[in-house]
Design a protein around this motif. Sequence first.
Motif, PDB file in Angstrom:
ATOM      1  N   VAL A  79       0.846  -1.195   0.000  1.00 54.90           N
ATOM      2  CA  VAL A  79       0.000   0.000   0.000  1.00 54.90           C
ATOM      3  C   VAL A  79       0.878   1.241   0.000  1.00 54.90           C
ATOM      4  N   MET A  80       1.907   1.228   0.839  1.00 56.58           N
ATOM      5  CA  MET A  80       2.830   2.361   0.892  1.00 56.58           C
ATOM      6  C   MET A  80       3.860   2.214  -0.226  1.00 56.58           C
ATOM      7  N   ARG A  81       4.036   3.265  -0.950  1.00 59.73           N
ATOM      8  CA  ARG A  81       4.970   3.256  -2.070  1.00 59.73           C
ATOM      9  C   ARG A  81       6.296   3.869  -1.670  1.00 59.73           C
ATOM     10  N   SER A  82       7.371   3.258  -2.098  1.00 61.44           N
ATOM     11  CA  SER A  82       8.699   3.834  -1.900  1.00 61.44           C
ATOM     12  C   SER A  82       8.899   4.943  -2.917  1.00 61.44           C
ATOM     13  N   SER A  83       9.766   5.868  -2.602  1.00 60.69           N
ATOM     14  CA  SER A  83      10.069   6.902  -3.578  1.00 60.69           C
ATOM     15  C   SER A  83      10.894   6.275  -4.698  1.00 60.69           C
ATOM     16  N   LEU A  84      10.646   6.757  -5.896  1.00 57.66           N
ATOM     17  CA  LEU A  84      11.361   6.222  -7.059  1.00 57.66           C
ATOM     18  C   LEU A  84      12.694   6.923  -7.228  1.00 57.66           C
ATOM     19  N   ILE A  85      13.661   6.182  -7.703  1.00 55.95           N
ATOM     20  CA  ILE A  85      14.933   6.784  -8.062  1.00 55.95           C
ATOM     21  C   ILE A  85      15.090   6.662  -9.565  1.00 55.95           C
ATOM     22  N   THR A  86      15.953   7.476 -10.109  1.00 55.80           N
ATOM     23  CA  THR A  86      16.153   7.504 -11.559  1.00 55.80           C
ATOM     24  C   THR A  86      17.501   6.906 -11.935  1.00 55.80           C
ATOM     25  N   CYS A  87      17.666   6.679 -13.192  1.00 54.31           N
ATOM     26  CA  CYS A  87      18.951   6.210 -13.702  1.00 54.31           C
ATOM     27  C   CYS A  87      20.036   7.241 -13.403  1.00 54.31           C
ATOM     28  N   ARG A  88      19.670   8.510 -13.464  1.00 53.14           N
ATOM     29  CA  ARG A  88      20.637   9.570 -13.119  1.00 53.14           C
ATOM     30  C   ARG A  88      21.110   9.418 -11.683  1.00 53.14           C
ATOM     31  N   ASP A  89      20.163   9.132 -10.768  1.00 52.57           N
ATOM     32  CA  ASP A  89      20.530   8.935  -9.361  1.00 52.57           C
ATOM     33  C   ASP A  89      21.526   7.789  -9.218  1.00 52.57           C
ATOM     34  N   VAL A  90      21.241   6.691  -9.910  1.00 57.06           N
ATOM     35  CA  VAL A  90      22.121   5.520  -9.844  1.00 57.06           C
ATOM     36  C   VAL A  90      23.478   5.852 -10.455  1.00 57.06           C
ATOM     37  N   ALA A  91      23.484   6.532 -11.583  1.00 58.53           N
ATOM     38  CA  ALA A  91      24.749   6.898 -12.234  1.00 58.53           C
ATOM     39  C   ALA A  91      25.612   7.733 -11.294  1.00 58.53           C
ATOM     40  N   ARG A  92      25.005   8.725 -10.660  1.00 53.28           N
ATOM     41  CA  ARG A  92      25.754   9.580  -9.728  1.00 53.28           C
ATOM     42  C   ARG A  92      26.287   8.773  -8.537  1.00 53.28           C
ATOM     43  N   GLU A  93      25.434   7.926  -7.972  1.00 46.49           N
ATOM     44  CA  GLU A  93      25.853   7.127  -6.817  1.00 46.49           C
ATOM     45  C   GLU A  93      27.002   6.184  -7.195  1.00 46.49           C
ATOM     46  N   LEU A  94      26.942   5.610  -8.368  1.00 50.01           N
ATOM     47  CA  LEU A  94      28.010   4.708  -8.802  1.00 50.01           C
ATOM     48  C   LEU A  94      29.299   5.467  -9.101  1.00 50.01           C
ATOM     49  N   GLN A  95      29.185   6.694  -9.589  1.00 46.94           N
ATOM     50  CA  GLN A  95      30.372   7.526  -9.761  1.00 46.94           C
ATOM     51  C   GLN A  95      31.011   7.800  -8.404  1.00 46.94           C
ATOM     52  N   ALA A  96      30.190   8.135  -7.423  1.00 47.95           N
ATOM     53  CA  ALA A  96      30.695   8.400  -6.075  1.00 47.95           C
ATOM     54  C   ALA A  96      31.306   7.141  -5.471  1.00 47.95           C
ATOM     55  N   GLU A  97      30.660   6.002  -5.678  1.00 45.99           N
ATOM     56  CA  GLU A  97      31.189   4.735  -5.159  1.00 45.99           C
ATOM     57  C   GLU A  97      32.548   4.428  -5.780  1.00 45.99           C
ATOM     58  N   ALA A  98      32.688   4.655  -7.075  1.00 41.39           N
ATOM     59  CA  ALA A  98      33.985   4.430  -7.733  1.00 41.39           C
ATOM     60  C   ALA A  98      35.040   5.335  -7.104  1.00 41.39           C
ATOM     61  N   GLY A  99      34.690   6.578  -6.856  1.00 39.92           N
ATOM     62  CA  GLY A  99      35.624   7.508  -6.221  1.00 39.92           C
ATOM     63  C   GLY A  99      36.049   7.044  -4.845  1.00 39.92           C
ATOM     64  N   ARG A 100      35.073   6.638  -4.025  1.00 35.46           N
ATOM     65  CA  ARG A 100      35.392   6.143  -2.671  1.00 35.46           C
ATOM     66  C   ARG A 100      36.270   4.900  -2.736  1.00 35.46           C
ATOM     67  N   TRP A 101      35.924   3.990  -3.632  1.00 34.83           N
ATOM     68  CA  TRP A 101      36.624   2.715  -3.724  1.00 34.83           C
ATOM     69  C   TRP A 101      38.097   2.925  -4.105  1.00 34.83           C
ATOM     70  N   TYR A 102      38.340   3.718  -5.131  1.00 32.78           N
ATOM     71  CA  TYR A 102      39.720   3.951  -5.557  1.00 32.78           C
ATOM     72  C   TYR A 102      40.486   4.791  -4.550  1.00 32.78           C
ATOM     73  N   ALA A 103      39.828   5.741  -3.904  1.00 38.98           N
ATOM     74  CA  ALA A 103      40.509   6.590  -2.910  1.00 38.98           C
ATOM     75  C   ALA A 103      41.034   5.749  -1.752  1.00 38.98           C
TER      76      ALA A 103
END
Length: 179
Positions: A114-138
């Motif tokens: 009944v309760m819906r989660s907020s939707l995320i976009t491909c842009r959100d995922v792209a940004r998060e994965l860019q940040a994750e790559a940065g954290r991982w290599y750092a």
Amino acid sequence: MIVLPKLIDDLLDQVEEKRAAHLALDFAHHVLDVQRAEIEDDVMAACLEYLAAADEAIELGEATPRLLTAHEQLSVTAERWEGDRHLLARGAGLAVQAVRVGCQRMMEDARDHVMRSSLITCRDVARELQAEAGRWYAKRTSGGADERLVARSARWEEARWQLQHVIATEPAPHGGGIT
């Protein structure tokens, strides 16, 4: 100066919804491949099955039994590693975020939420994965390298990979027709 994260954002704003869902899965798969050596085998297997099941469900337009089973299996696998959030952030969390782009509503419908989660976009995922790559290599810097510069470079490289992937896989607008 070319700002790749902005360029990828602009491109992803123009991608059709179903295609964006597939791209989010591709982006997550890429980062999982980069981090493969440090992700436990059972977590990696569960993540890859979840991504594959989501890919299939997006094509069919419904939450398949395979997707629901893969989601449950990933949850069970993640629970085993609950004490190690670092592992989950690099594995299960990335897969879950990517799958949400194209499958969140269909999974909620399949489970009569009944309760819906907020939707995320491909842009959100792209940004998060860019940040994750940065954290991982750092975290892997050595020899006195500046972690901030390493992270910035890694984010840029991940955005470059994403951009190249979109360009390589996105069909020509208006049907193309050039042979």
